[in-house]
Write a protein that holds these residues in place. Structure first.
Motif, short mmCIF file in Angstrom:
data_model
loop_
_atom_site.label_atom_id
_atom_site.label_comp_id
_atom_site.label_asym_id
_atom_site.label_seq_id
_atom_site.Cartn_x
_atom_site.Cartn_y
_atom_site.Cartn_z
N LYS A 7 0.89 -1.28 0.19
CA LYS A 7 0.08 0.05 -0.07
C LYS A 7 0.80 1.05 -0.04
N PRO A 8 0.74 2.48 -0.73
CA PRO A 8 1.46 3.49 -0.86
C PRO A 8 1.22 4.05 0.62
N GLU A 9 2.35 4.70 0.93
CA GLU A 9 2.37 5.48 2.24
C GLU A 9 1.89 6.64 2.14
N PRO A 10 1.30 7.39 3.08
CA PRO A 10 0.97 8.55 3.02
C PRO A 10 1.81 9.60 2.82
N LEU A 11 1.52 10.57 2.20
CA LEU A 11 2.56 11.50 1.55
C LEU A 11 3.31 12.01 2.77
N PRO A 12 4.63 12.11 2.82
CA PRO A 12 5.36 12.85 4.11
C PRO A 12 4.82 14.14 4.50
N PRO A 13 5.12 14.44 5.76
CA PRO A 13 4.68 15.67 6.33
C PRO A 13 5.31 16.91 5.51
N GLN A 14 4.86 17.97 5.34
CA GLN A 14 5.58 19.34 4.57
C GLN A 14 7.08 19.34 5.25
N ALA A 15 7.24 19.43 6.32
CA ALA A 15 8.64 19.56 6.85
C ALA A 15 9.56 18.48 6.24
N LEU A 16 9.23 17.29 6.20
CA LEU A 16 10.14 16.31 5.73
C LEU A 16 10.36 16.45 4.05
N ARG A 17 9.35 16.70 3.44
CA ARG A 17 9.63 17.01 2.23
C ARG A 17 10.56 18.06 1.72
N GLN A 18 10.49 19.23 2.70
CA GLN A 18 11.26 20.45 2.56
C GLN A 18 12.59 19.88 2.72
N VAL A 19 12.96 19.00 3.63
CA VAL A 19 14.29 18.39 4.12
C VAL A 19 14.71 17.49 2.65
N ALA A 20 13.98 16.85 2.08
CA ALA A 20 14.31 16.16 0.87
C ALA A 20 14.69 17.18 -0.15
N ALA A 21 13.74 18.33 -0.36
CA ALA A 21 14.00 19.23 -1.42
C ALA A 21 15.39 19.80 -1.16
N LEU A 22 15.76 19.95 -0.01
CA LEU A 22 16.86 20.58 0.43
C LEU A 22 18.24 19.96 0.04
N LEU A 23 18.11 18.53 0.21
CA LEU A 23 19.34 17.51 -0.01
C LEU A 23 19.24 17.22 -1.58
N GLU A 24 18.32 17.69 -2.44
CA GLU A 24 18.15 17.50 -3.73
C GLU A 24 18.59 18.80 -4.34
N GLN A 25 18.50 19.84 -3.57
CA GLN A 25 18.94 21.09 -4.42
C GLN A 25 20.15 21.07 -4.80
N ASN A 26 21.33 20.67 -4.19
CA ASN A 26 22.60 20.94 -4.65
C ASN A 26 23.21 19.39 -4.40
N LEU A 27 23.47 18.44 -5.24
CA LEU A 27 23.81 17.36 -4.93
C LEU A 27 25.49 17.33 -4.42
N SER A 28 26.08 18.45 -4.98
CA SER A 28 27.49 18.57 -4.75
C SER A 28 27.84 18.90 -3.26
N GLU A 29 26.55 19.29 -2.46
CA GLU A 29 26.84 19.61 -1.11
C GLU A 29 26.30 18.74 -0.20
N THR A 30 26.87 18.56 1.22
CA THR A 30 26.59 17.83 2.08
C THR A 30 25.83 18.74 3.15
N PRO A 31 24.64 18.72 3.43
CA PRO A 31 24.25 19.93 4.54
C PRO A 31 24.52 19.11 5.84
N GLN A 32 24.58 20.00 6.80
CA GLN A 32 25.09 19.79 8.35
C GLN A 32 23.55 19.31 8.66
N LEU A 33 23.53 18.33 9.86
CA LEU A 33 22.51 17.83 10.25
C LEU A 33 21.60 18.84 11.13
N SER A 34 22.29 19.99 11.46
CA SER A 34 21.66 21.01 12.19
C SER A 34 20.99 21.88 11.54
N GLN A 35 21.22 21.94 10.04
CA GLN A 35 20.45 22.57 8.89
C GLN A 35 19.15 21.67 8.78
N LEU A 36 19.19 20.60 8.89
CA LEU A 36 18.13 19.85 8.35
C LEU A 36 16.87 19.80 9.51
#
Length: 286
Positions: free
Chosen positions: A178-207
């Protein structure tokens, strides 16, 4: 035939095909694909991990992976096994299904089944799959034949899967997946940040600041919805993008540098861990 080969056809860019003759030589870490994927086990046995579920798979089983659903497939006690894998562009398959009247809207609908066993149906889906795969790699098979077999197979299968899903729902039987429910908006924002620039690794504190939660809650929640920790998600995305760059002709060293791997060896190890092949083999067999 070598142990692992890839086929790509510039006239059918929506499809990539892989053949592995000795699955004992491949080991996958949990990963996902951007494409919808379907595999045929042609010999032996293996263990298929699909999100939270685990399946024993054997000859003539078909396995399916929705886009972005985390999975792995590995040998059992070093027993031999062999398989085909077909990676299908999700947008193309969605539009194809929509135009055929199989979808009400041109939006991807996750497939509820994880696999198709021979005893699950009267239609010979395994044989049809292998016929398409063999035609795809056959130099004597013309383009129209390849395209016709492929599209007929995919639309027939999508139609059958839709009908099976409706039948299961009507009979109140549980779905395999069964499809999982959509992630909360906050987690989607974290995923978007990770994908924004694949050449950089954000700090956990940023996330954690972005998600407004503790470190432990972020890691657990992110993995619950995406199937991977934030770091594993970032690495998976880098490898997915590296495959695109390699197919576009970028040199392996340049790909490693662009995607922030410490060196070419680090990139090759990571690529192999998630794809069970090296970047060089992936290019050579394309």
């Amino acid at each position: 035939m070598s142990k692992s080969l890839f086929w790509r056809n510039p006239d059918i860019p929506q499809i990539e095909l892989r053949r592995v003759e000795d699955g004992r030589k491949v080991n996958y870490a949990p990963h996902s694909h951007q494409q919808w994927s379907i595999g045929a086990i042609t010999h032996g046995v293996a263990r298929y991990q699909y999100r939270q579920d685990s399946y024993a798979i054997a000859e003539q089983d078909l396995v399916m992976m929705n886009p972005e659903w985390v999975h792995s497939c590995n040998p059992v006690d070093n027993q031999p096994w062999a398989y085909w894998m077909m990676y299908v562009d999700t947008d193309w398959l969605t539009q194809l299904s929509f135009e055929a009247g199989l979808l009400q809207q041109p939006h991807w609908q996750p497939i509820s089944r994880a696999m198709i066993r021979p005893q699950d149906h009267s239609h010979l889906w395994y044989q049809d799959y292998c016929r398409v795969a063999e035609a795809f790699i056959d130099d004597n098979s013309d383009l129209l034949e390849k395209q016709s077999l492929l599209i007929d197979f995919l639309l027939s299968l999508m139609s059958w899967l839709r009908d099976v899903s409706v039948s299961v729902a009507d009979s109140q039987q549980p779905q395999l997946q069964k499809p999982e429910p959509l992630p909360p908006q906050a987690l989607r924002q974290v995923a978007a940040l990770l994908e924004q620039n694949l050449s950089e690794t954000p700090q956990l504190s940023q996330l954690t600041a972005l998600a407004d939660c503790s470190e432990g809650h972020l890691i657990r929640s992110f993995k619950q919805y995406f199937g991977l920790t934030p770091h594993a998600y970032l690495i998976n995305r880098r490898i997915q993008y590296s495959q695109q760059l390699l197919k576009q002709g970028m040199d392996i060293v340049d790909v490693a540098q662009q995607l922030a791997f410490s060196d070419q060896a680090h990139f090759q190890r990571t690529f192999k861990r998630l794809t069970a092949t090296t970047p060089g083999q992936y290019l050579k067999n394309g």
